[in-house]
Scaffold this motif. Sequence first.
Motif, short mmCIF file in Angstrom:
data_model
loop_
_atom_site.label_atom_id
_atom_site.label_comp_id
_atom_site.label_asym_id
_atom_site.label_seq_id
_atom_site.Cartn_x
_atom_site.Cartn_y
_atom_site.Cartn_z
N TYR B 36 37.63 46.73 32.81
CA TYR B 36 36.96 45.44 32.66
C TYR B 36 36.99 44.99 31.20
N ASP B 40 38.65 41.59 29.89
CA ASP B 40 37.75 40.62 29.27
C ASP B 40 38.20 40.26 27.85
N ILE B 110 30.82 41.05 31.76
CA ILE B 110 32.12 41.58 31.36
C ILE B 110 33.14 41.44 32.49
N GLY B 111 32.71 41.04 33.65
CA GLY B 111 33.69 40.85 34.70
C GLY B 111 33.09 40.10 35.86
N ARG B 250 27.72 33.02 30.55
CA ARG B 250 28.33 34.25 30.05
C ARG B 250 27.23 35.22 29.63
#
Lengths: 162, 264
Positions: B36, B40, B110-111, B250
């Motif tokens: 990940y 990212d 992160i994903g 985010r």
Amino acid sequence: MVGEESHGYWVILLTFVAAYVLAVLPLPQWLLWGRPEWLALMLIYWTIALPHKVGIVTGLVLGVGLDVLEGAVLGQNAFALVVVALLSLILYQRLRVYGLWQQTGVVFVLIGINQLICQWVQNLEGLGARSLFFLLPAVSSALLWPVVLHTLRGLRRYYRVS
Amino acid sequence: MLLAALAVVILIMADLRFNRMETIRSLLDTIATPVYWLADLPTRLGDWSEVHLQSRSQLLEDNERLLQENLVLQGRSLQMSSLQAENVRLRALLNSAALLRDDVLVAELIGISPDPVRHQLVLNKGRSDGVFVGQPLIDAAGLMGQVVEVSAENSRALLITDVTHSIPVQVNRNGVRAIAEGTGALGTLEIHHVSATTDIQRGDLLVSSGLGGRFPVGYPVAVVSDIERDPGQAFARILAIPSAALDRSRHVLLVFTADSGEEG
């Protein structure tokens, strides 16, 4: 010889890691349904190229890894990739002499089967898709097959993976 | 081949029917973190360049704007504290429990789940930060979902729009209770089993009701966008748009409610 062999494994492993990264790469919403099945594509290539090295067990291990990454039921992708690896193992001698477009056709069918199995397991979980969009990756993967084939073949020849 | 098939079937059964895979899964999740992280990387590089390659005038402008915004928010919070005190007094009069302010933990995405039918996020906070299964997740605009899987350094959260997710809500205007279910589409929730005569209108804000004990009370969940009252049907068909920016946030907040300690 021993050194070369370990060198070979290294390249295969690296392409699979790349496939994992590509498989979870964030994509815009409208592209999400068409994400190519990178891992299955690379598995098909390596099975055709090196059937004595890559096969069903590789598919099983890779599939469990992908399940963890996707947060899917453990075994969903493993199941699909085991079947894909098995079919590639059965077909590899024919696939090697096929032309590019014939290969692309077979890849389309293989990824389609992969998607159907994933869909089936997701249905067990109650997550079934309501449209046929889940087959879109078969199209995108088949279209990418020539690229994957040439890239991986180049890598294999350059590093003399055998 | 047979062995592989057997292994796969056992795996699927164990995970799906008996939930035996929790520990193995959280262990494997830890190993999955680097993947990940790599996936990212392009986004983070983009963020980095945005932060580091900004012009001075842009920064000054931003600073000015943020200062003004801060002033406005502080002004509002001044009123807020007196209102809160009043609220506590009134609640004391009603003999109900005081609303405590919840603690939050900022987590970074992160994903996201690569599978379009699964609305899940991977966050960069895990068990070592005190994250627990069932923990609510919010962003600046509203409730996003809850944590469903925790490993050592990261966790996986289910969004409220996932097909398998439901959340108890109430209409902010009049307190009508309902359950908002995910539809599998990122911009839509569906409110089921609301009778056709219930007082609910387009534009009504739905907030979490706290019933069920999983989500804290009063976080905005969605805004009613569409109501279809068919006389032939017992229930109205109600759609709502999630308040939280489910596909844009985010940075998200993990909420520690006052009584979540015992659960975790």
